[in-house]
Motif scaffolding. Structure first.
Motif, PDB file in Angstrom:
ATOM      1  N   LEU A  66       1.926  -3.970 -10.433  1.00  0.00           N
ATOM      2  CA  LEU A  66       1.489  -2.624 -10.784  1.00  0.00           C
ATOM      3  C   LEU A  66       0.699  -1.964  -9.664  1.00  0.00           C
ATOM      4  O   LEU A  66       0.447  -0.755  -9.707  1.00  0.00           O
ATOM      5  CB  LEU A  66       0.649  -2.649 -12.067  1.00  0.00           C
ATOM      6  N   ARG A  67       0.313  -2.732  -8.647  1.00  0.00           N
ATOM      7  CA  ARG A  67      -0.311  -2.197  -7.434  1.00  0.00           C
ATOM      8  C   ARG A  67       0.636  -2.254  -6.233  1.00  0.00           C
ATOM      9  O   ARG A  67       0.224  -1.966  -5.110  1.00  0.00           O
ATOM     10  CB  ARG A  67      -1.589  -2.984  -7.114  1.00  0.00           C
ATOM     11  N   PHE A  68       1.887  -2.627  -6.487  1.00  0.00           N
ATOM     12  CA  PHE A  68       2.891  -2.713  -5.419  1.00  0.00           C
ATOM     13  C   PHE A  68       4.106  -1.838  -5.711  1.00  0.00           C
ATOM     14  O   PHE A  68       5.188  -2.085  -5.196  1.00  0.00           O
ATOM     15  CB  PHE A  68       3.322  -4.166  -5.218  1.00  0.00           C
TER      16      PHE A  68
ATOM     17  N   TRP B 237       0.840  -1.205   0.000  1.00  0.00           N
ATOM     18  CA  TRP B 237       0.000   0.000   0.000  1.00  0.00           C
ATOM     19  C   TRP B 237       0.869   1.246   0.000  1.00  0.00           C
ATOM     20  O   TRP B 237       0.607   2.207  -0.746  1.00  0.00           O
ATOM     21  CB  TRP B 237      -0.920  -0.007   1.216  1.00  0.00           C
ATOM     22  N   LEU B 238       1.911   1.253   0.826  1.00  0.00           N
ATOM     23  CA  LEU B 238       2.818   2.407   0.877  1.00  0.00           C
ATOM     24  C   LEU B 238       3.530   2.600  -0.461  1.00  0.00           C
ATOM     25  O   LEU B 238       3.663   3.724  -0.950  1.00  0.00           O
ATOM     26  CB  LEU B 238       3.838   2.220   1.998  1.00  0.00           C
ATOM     27  N   ALA B 239       3.993   1.498  -1.041  1.00  0.00           N
ATOM     28  CA  ALA B 239       4.682   1.595  -2.331  1.00  0.00           C
ATOM     29  C   ALA B 239       3.734   2.095  -3.415  1.00  0.00           C
ATOM     30  O   ALA B 239       4.115   2.908  -4.268  1.00  0.00           O
ATOM     31  CB  ALA B 239       5.263   0.236  -2.715  1.00  0.00           C
TER      32      ALA B 239
ATOM     33  N   GLU C  73       1.636   6.088  -7.237  1.00  0.00           N
ATOM     34  CA  GLU C  73       0.555   6.925  -7.756  1.00  0.00           C
ATOM     35  C   GLU C  73       0.860   8.405  -7.565  1.00  0.00           C
ATOM     36  O   GLU C  73       0.422   9.235  -8.376  1.00  0.00           O
ATOM     37  CB  GLU C  73      -0.764   6.532  -7.098  1.00  0.00           C
ATOM     38  N   ARG C  74       1.593   8.745  -6.537  1.00  0.00           N
ATOM     39  CA  ARG C  74       2.025  10.136  -6.367  1.00  0.00           C
ATOM     40  C   ARG C  74       2.925  10.563  -7.516  1.00  0.00           C
ATOM     41  O   ARG C  74       2.880  11.705  -7.976  1.00  0.00           O
ATOM     42  CB  ARG C  74       2.764  10.277  -5.027  1.00  0.00           C
TER      43      ARG C  74
ATOM     44  N   GLN D  15       9.648  -7.377  -3.135  1.00  0.00           N
ATOM     45  CA  GLN D  15      10.854  -6.762  -3.669  1.00  0.00           C
ATOM     46  C   GLN D  15      10.524  -5.521  -4.510  1.00  0.00           C
ATOM     47  O   GLN D  15      11.213  -4.501  -4.430  1.00  0.00           O
ATOM     48  CB  GLN D  15      11.643  -7.759  -4.511  1.00  0.00           C
ATOM     49  N   ILE D  16       9.487  -5.610  -5.303  1.00  0.00           N
ATOM     50  CA  ILE D  16       9.043  -4.446  -6.068  1.00  0.00           C
ATOM     51  C   ILE D  16       8.696  -3.293  -5.123  1.00  0.00           C
ATOM     52  O   ILE D  16       9.117  -2.140  -5.322  1.00  0.00           O
ATOM     53  CB  ILE D  16       7.822  -4.801  -6.939  1.00  0.00           C
ATOM     54  N   ALA D  17       7.930  -3.609  -4.092  1.00  0.00           N
ATOM     55  CA  ALA D  17       7.463  -2.573  -3.167  1.00  0.00           C
ATOM     56  C   ALA D  17       8.613  -1.922  -2.407  1.00  0.00           C
ATOM     57  O   ALA D  17       8.683  -0.684  -2.295  1.00  0.00           O
ATOM     58  CB  ALA D  17       6.456  -3.173  -2.190  1.00  0.00           C
TER      59      ALA D  17
END
Length: 382
Positions: A317-319, A52-54, A59-60, A287-289
């Motif tokens: 793409l959501r992480f 969620w943080l990532a 998105e920012r 790892q992505i996040a």
């Protein structure tokens, strides 16, 4: 006994791991995360909160846009003097399964594949003991003559250092010759893991981590843009991963030359480390996040669908990921290591993956300029 989630006062962020709360406050404030923060992110059991943080940062930076390109991989040779334990691609000189493309063959390979006009040639290969620098210069200049509109992303920091030593040139002199031949930017391979303890075991024949970073630093100062990678899921630990990411972040602070970070999951099949298990989907998306959260000065995080599988890449793409790489057309290195993903993917298929993930596909060139299509040609919006 149920555990009540910790709720941030500054956002709808919720977590069952109280250690993430101060990290979340830093993320919302746009503050840089520390080494210890990185260890916490890797060690947290609440991977959805980390994601969620990532995603918040992603998105920012990019909103719902997800980038991809139409590219073609060219691996001119798999003959290599190194004997890396992580590799299923390289072959020793004289091995019957070794190959080296004649220049005409390489140029024909570039022209083959899908009818879609590519915007990028991605060129990497083995450290051939006999091929001179001139072979690679001729390869690139020949591509430029035949495909003048195509961006050439060629030769890792490892390859550049090897070619420089063989030609008895400095890194700067070698990079200058490559640029004059037509190299436009550089891929990020060969970084593996910078920690000496790990690198000396998995790829002791390659340049060390400092040499990789110094070569990248020189390339950036000469005007090249490059990618950066990290190979994870073998014998490294979380400290090694955080160290790797922060060393990349430090060089990026200095040069600003890295465009994209690409976490690469280790595929053990057909390598000397084939006793190791493959990474899980949970490891991959974490790892992505973590990469998105620690690499605050990198514009892009790529979910390389060839290694992750298209399904995991969609979730990524959501992480924190905002890029899926490209059509690729023919990929040898990870398929030699047992990758079961397709060899290539069409623009239509990539757009479908992105759209189904709730994102907006945007075709780009190598430098992230928007590309618009007119039948089999393309226009780059600079």
């Amino acid at each position: 006994m149920s555990v009540e989630p910790v709720v941030s006062s500054r956002s709808p962020f919720r977590t069952y791991d109280a250690r993430l709360e101060p990290i979340a406050e830093k993320v919302f404030a746009g503050e840089r995360l520390s080494f210890d923060d990185g260890l916490t992110l890797y060690g947290s059991s609440d991977v959805l909160a980390v994601g969620w943080l990532a995603n918040h940062v992603r998105e920012r930076m990019h909103g719902d846009v997800t980038y991809f390109n139409v590219n073609r991989h060219i691996n001119p040779t798999n003959v290599c003097v190194a004997a890396c334990r992580l590799c299923a691609f390289g072959r020793k000189k004289g091995d019957p399964s070794g190959y080296t493309m004649a220049l005409e063959e390489a140029w024909e390979t570039a022209a083959s594949g899908y009818s879609e006009a590519v915007t990028e040639f991605h060129i990497v290969g083995g450290l051939h003991p006999d091929l001179p620098l001139e072979y690679f210069l001729d390869l690139v200049s020949g591509l430029k003559v035949r495909f003048p509109k195509v961006h050439i992303k060629a030769f890792t920091m490892v390859e550049v250092a090897f070619l420089a030593r063989r030609a008895k040139l400095t890194i700067e002199e070698t990079l200058l010759k490559l640029r004059e031949a037509g190299v436009d930017s550089m891929p990020g391979g060969g970084a593996e893991i910078f920690a000496t303890r790990v690198r000396s075991f998995i790829c002791d024949h390659k340049i060390d981590g400092d040499e990789w970073l110094n070569t990248a630093r020189l390339a950036h100062k000469m005007g090249f843009r490059s990618n950066a990678t990290m190979l994870y899921g073998h014998i490294e630990n979380n400290e090694d991963r955080v160290d790797h990411l922060l060393r990349l972040r430090n060089v990026q602070d200095e040069t600003g030359g890295f465009q994209t970070f690409i976490p690469l999951a280790f595929h053990p099949e057909n390598t000397p480390m084939d006793h190791l298990p493959v990474t899980t989907g949970l490891t991959d998306i974490r790892q992505i996040a973590v990469s998105r959260l620690l690499l605050d000065n990198f514009a892009h995080i790529k979910a390389y669908w060839q290694m992750l599988t298209p399904k995991i890449a969609q979730i990524a793409l959501r992480f924190g990921a905002d890029d899926l790489d490209g059509t690729v057309i023919e990929e040898k290195i990870y398929h030699d290591a047992g990758a079961k993903t397709p060899q290539g993917m069409t623009r239509k298929e990539l757009c479908r993956l992105i759209t189904e993930a709730g994102r907006v596909p945007m075709e780009r060139d190598t430098l992230y300029h928007a590309v618009t299509r007119t039948e089999d040609s393309f226009v780059v919006a600079v």
